[in-house]
Design a protein around this motif. Structure first.
Motif, mmCIF file in Angstrom:
data_model
loop_
_atom_site.group_PDB
_atom_site.id
_atom_site.type_symbol
_atom_site.label_atom_id
_atom_site.label_comp_id
_atom_site.label_asym_id
_atom_site.label_seq_id
_atom_site.Cartn_x
_atom_site.Cartn_y
_atom_site.Cartn_z
ATOM 1 N N TRP A 195 0.833 -1.208 0.000
ATOM 2 C CA TRP A 195 0.000 0.000 0.000
ATOM 3 C C TRP A 195 0.868 1.259 0.000
ATOM 4 O O TRP A 195 0.600 2.205 -0.758
ATOM 5 C CB TRP A 195 -0.916 -0.013 1.216
ATOM 6 N N ARG A 199 1.114 3.987 -3.054
ATOM 7 C CA ARG A 199 0.890 5.417 -2.849
ATOM 8 C C ARG A 199 2.049 6.243 -3.401
ATOM 9 O O ARG A 199 1.842 7.313 -4.003
ATOM 10 C CB ARG A 199 0.712 5.673 -1.344
ATOM 11 N N ARG A 203 2.210 8.952 -6.609
ATOM 12 C CA ARG A 203 2.762 10.293 -6.435
ATOM 13 C C ARG A 203 3.898 10.576 -7.399
ATOM 14 O O ARG A 203 3.999 11.685 -7.955
ATOM 15 C CB ARG A 203 3.246 10.464 -4.989
#
Length: 460
Positions: A195, A199, A203
């Motif tokens: 996770w 993320r 980004r």
């Protein structure tokens, strides 16, 4: 009652001040316990308490100082370059794979049971890659700490040995049934790493590393790119290698350094000598083998003296904190206060309660205080409900991933120092994931206990 309030007040005040960045951990560790000791009327005996705390923690400070210097020599000599090069080939600039690779590397290294070694090798191997891709280093410190918290449950890791000796049970009886639960905890860590990496991928996207990335990432970079600010956190990252690194690399001594490090780890696990002595000897041998030139030795020592001083100063400051916490009797008062709050109707569920309490209790106090002070009291209460000491020992281990976030754990200061992140930022970022891993570990233990009961019932 007064000691209980003073103990919890001292810990909560300390945590609030460092997490809100009102005080640095170094200053808070010294000032806060002194203030609370004076409020409690312990002024005349306070000095002796502080000195006793410093004496107890001094070997840890010496060990960390020479461990930093030893692995600094290994980093400059290029011992970890093949590891980083292999990881680079696998991750190919993908932040998702990098975070998961960091978790896998930390799990593997954590098998030696020493958190400091895990952090030094993992950060030395992976931080240059995080810097190059502008990734948030808090992801690295998070997965490294969680990996250490899970693998620290091995009998040679410390907590299991403490729990077993405190309750006079066999460490193997405590550890072996927990292996499947540890497997579930490892899966939960990899899910968290997935996770966090996902993320970061959203980004940053995938980054195409140049063909010579292997030569520039692990610490071989020159002055350009050797230092920089991480845009995602605003923290200045420590230099893992200086401008003269290329001249200090020792590729011909790779296998010699590997053999020396392996021998150091083996003697560490076997306990042939105290840890501080082992790292002092290892550092001296590594220096003589790799850098007989005195100018090179001075350069290396000066380069890592900043990190070593910062960590050792925090260690001795923590000695003042723990010395006053223990010497005033606050630790014992805190544990008895919590026990008094447990109603008798919850007695049959003491293993579950112990597992839940192990998270905040080991956060607020040292492992020694918890396992040798609180656990025997909990176990004595559990005996009246037919609960075995082995069950209580296993339950007491659940909170270790949260424990490593405690300001009383010396190796955590080493982790944040090497990664160049703020201690409070690391706590805020990692705490929820540490609690999640603890709950996964507890759920797995409960499920195994339920399956065991069902199996016994069917056998009858």
């Amino acid at each position: 009652m007064l000691l209980t309030l003073l103990g919890f007040g001292m810990v909560l005040t300390f945590m609030t001040l460092i997490m809100t960045r009102r005080l640095s951990p170094l200053v808070a560790l010294i000032i806060i316990p002194i203030v609370f000791a004076l409020v409690g009327g312990f002024g005349p005996t306070m000095g002796a308490m502080m000195l006793e705390g410093i004496r107890k923690i001094a070997p840890t400070g010496v060990m960390l100082m020479f461990a930093i210097l030893y692995f600094g020599v290994m980093i400059h000599a290029g011992l970890f370059d093949p590891v980083v090069g292999f990881i680079l080939k696998l991750v190919k600039g993908d932040p998702l794979k990098i975070v998961m690779g960091s978790a896998a590397l930390a799990l593997l290294i954590s098998l030696d049971g020493d958190g400091s070694t895990t952090y030094m090798i993992t950060i030395a191997s992976m931080l240059p890659l995080y810097k190059r891709l502008k990734m948030n280093p808090l992801n690295l410190t998070c997965v490294a700490l969680l990996a250490s918290g899970i693998m620290n449950l091995t009998p040679w890791g410390g907590p299991t040995a403490r729990a077993a000796s405190a309750l006079h049970v066999d460490p193997g009886d405590v550890f072996v049934p927990m292996v499947p639960a540890m497997g579930i905890a490892i899966l939960s860590l990899m899910a968290i790493a997935f996770w966090l990496g996902l993320r970061e991928r959203r980004r940053l996207g995938r980054v195409a590393l140049p063909g010579n990335a292997q030569a520039t990432l692990p610490g071989a970079q020159g002055a350009q790119g050797a230092q920089g600010d991480d845009e995602s956190t605003g923290e200045h990252l420590p230099t893992m290698a200086g401008p003269e690194t290329a001249d200090l690399r020792r590729p011909r001594l790779l296998w010699v350094n590997f053999a020396l490090t392996t021998a150091l780890m083996v003697t560490l696990v076997m306990g042939l000598l105290p840890l501080p002595v082992l790292f002092m000897i290892g550092f001296a041998i590594a220096m003589v083998i790799n850098y007989p030139n005195l100018a090179h030795q001075r350069h290396l020592i000066s380069e890592y003296s900043g990190n070593a001083l910062a960590v050792v100063a925090l260690i001795f400051a923590a000695g003042i904190f723990t010395g006053i916490l223990s010497g005033t009797g606050m630790v014992e008062a805190m544990s008895r206060g919590l026990l008094a709050a447990i109603p008798p109707s919850l007695g049959p569920y003491l293993p579950t309660l112990t597992a839940l309490l192990s998270m905040p209790l080991t956060f607020f106090m040292s492992n020694d205080a918890f396992y040798f002070g609180v656990l025997p009291i909990l176990n004595e209460a559990a005996q009246g409900y037919g609960i075995s000491a082995v069950e209580m020992a296993r339950a007491s281990l659940i909170g270790q991933p949260v424990h490593l976030l405690s300001p009383l754990v010396p190796s955590t200061y080493l982790l944040v120092s090497l990664a160049g992140v703020d201690f409070g930022d690391h706590q805020r970022f990692t705490l929820k994931w540490a609690v999640l891993v603890c709950l996964a570990l507890m759920a797995a233990c409960l499920a195994m206990g339920l399956f065991s009961l069902v199996g016994h019932a069917l056998a009858r």
